[in-house]
Design an enzyme around this catalytic site. Structure first.
Site, PDB file in Angstrom:
ATOM      1  CB  ALA A 159      -0.879   0.098   1.364  1.00  0.00           C
ATOM      2  CG  ASP A 196      -3.545   0.551  -6.151  1.00  0.00           C
ATOM      3  OD1 ASP A 196      -2.988   0.074  -7.097  1.00  0.00           O
ATOM      4  OD2 ASP A 196      -2.983   1.139  -5.354  1.00  0.00           O
ATOM      5  CG  HIS A 214      -3.819  -9.157  -1.383  1.00  0.00           C
ATOM      6  ND1 HIS A 214      -3.230  -8.168  -0.872  1.00  0.00           N
ATOM      7  CD2 HIS A 214      -3.691 -10.412  -1.046  1.00  0.00           C
ATOM      8  CE1 HIS A 214      -2.545  -9.081   0.244  1.00  0.00           C
ATOM      9  NE2 HIS A 214      -2.850 -10.152  -0.139  1.00  0.00           N
ATOM     10  CB  CYS A 268     -21.990 -14.040 -12.831  1.00  0.00           C
ATOM     11  SG  CYS A 268     -23.367 -15.174 -12.195  1.00  0.00           S
ATOM     12  CB  CYS A 287     -25.505 -12.507 -13.463  1.00  0.00           C
ATOM     13  SG  CYS A 287     -25.080 -13.070 -15.269  1.00  0.00           S
ATOM     14  CB  CYS A 297     -27.477 -17.156 -14.906  1.00  0.00           C
ATOM     15  SG  CYS A 297     -26.322 -16.586 -13.589  1.00  0.00           S
ATOM     16  CB  SER A 317       5.309  -4.319   1.302  1.00  0.00           C
ATOM     17  OG  SER A 317       4.682  -5.411   1.983  1.00  0.00           O
ATOM     18  CG  ASN A 345       7.881   0.210   4.272  1.00  0.00           C
ATOM     19  OD1 ASN A 345       6.739   0.493   3.598  1.00  0.00           O
ATOM     20  ND2 ASN A 345       7.517  -0.027   5.536  1.00  0.00           N
TER      21      ASN A 345
END
Length: 245
Positions: A23, A103, A118, A126, A151, A154, A191, A212
């Site tokens: 992040a 992001d 992630h 769906c 969806c 379906c 990180s 960092n």
């Protein structure tokens, strides 16, 4: 020796270099660090707001809280740090990026070989038939009050392509880990290296560069540690490498 030059030296002498981003690389794009005192998680419990249980069983709450984070991330733009990594890849000094971020900013910056461990907020799918939709379709349905969004094919529930708390890790995690089997140097950017299982990835490589703002549990094992703004540092490393061409 200057740490920027040390980092450039290590990158240039390595046969294969990868980046692992968290992040912290996106804060200069206006996205708060999830783990900081001013981040999203200071206002809500992430294990609940972005959990699979809440998404499936309490959608009315999910679309008031967790979804708002995803919606906000979808609108941001890459900064100089993202662009510097993309340029290093273009020049052949970086083989790819493993990112904890959802992001989309590495893709927007032009990076090509990205493992989003992630998930991402560009698309949705769906859960019943698997049909894929752009995030904009989910946004439109939610704005119309369709919660959870359904969806068109379906009638199943559409969900974001994000790894929620309680989800299995995606294929990108295993594929990214395999990339590190023959990687010499890993550049860790923004990180905290405290989130499992991603924090085990630095153990796969022989050399580490850590960029960092705050210390990490892996600092002692790193060849180069720079506790400064990642945008500035990455731009300086790129400039140093380009000056030696």
């Amino acid at each position: 020796m200057d740490k920027i030059k040390e980092a450039a030296d290590l990158i240039l002498k390595s046969k294969k270099v990868f980046a692992l981003t968290g992040a912290g690389i996106s804060t200069d794009s206006g996205i708060p660090d999830f783990r900081s005192s001013t981040g999203y998680y200071s206002k809500m419990d992430p294990a609940l707001a972005l959990s699979k249980d809440r998404l499936l069983n309490h959608p009315e709450i999910f679309y008031k809280e967790g979804y708002k984070i995803l919606e906000d991330l979808n609108d941001q733009e890459p900064n100089g740090g993202h662009k510097a990594l993309a340029k290093l890849e273009e020049l052949g000094y970086l083989s790819g990026i493993i990112t904890q971020n959802i992001d989309n900013l590495h893709a927007k910056a032009g990076s090509k070989n990205i493992y989003e461990v992630h998930g991402e907020t560009r698309g949705t799918h769906c859960m019943k038939c698997g049909k894929e939709y752009p995030f904009a379709v989910m946004r439109e349905k939610v704005e119309k009050g369709e919660i959870p969004p359904k969806c068109d094919e379906c009638g199943g529930t559409i969900r974001p392509n994000v790894v929620m708390f309680g989800d299995m890790m995606p294929d990108d995690f295993e594929r990214g880990a395999r990339e590190l089997d023959n990687t010499d140097t890993l550049i860790v950017v923004g990180s905290s290296l405290t989130v499992s299982p991603v924090n085990f990835l630095p153990n796969y490589v022989d050399h580490l560069i850590i960029i960092n703002n705050d210390p990490t549990p892996m600092d002692r094992q790193a060849d180069v540690v720079i506790h400064k703004n990642s945008t500035i540092v990455l731009q300086e490393i790129l400039k140093e490498i380009e000056s030696r061409k």
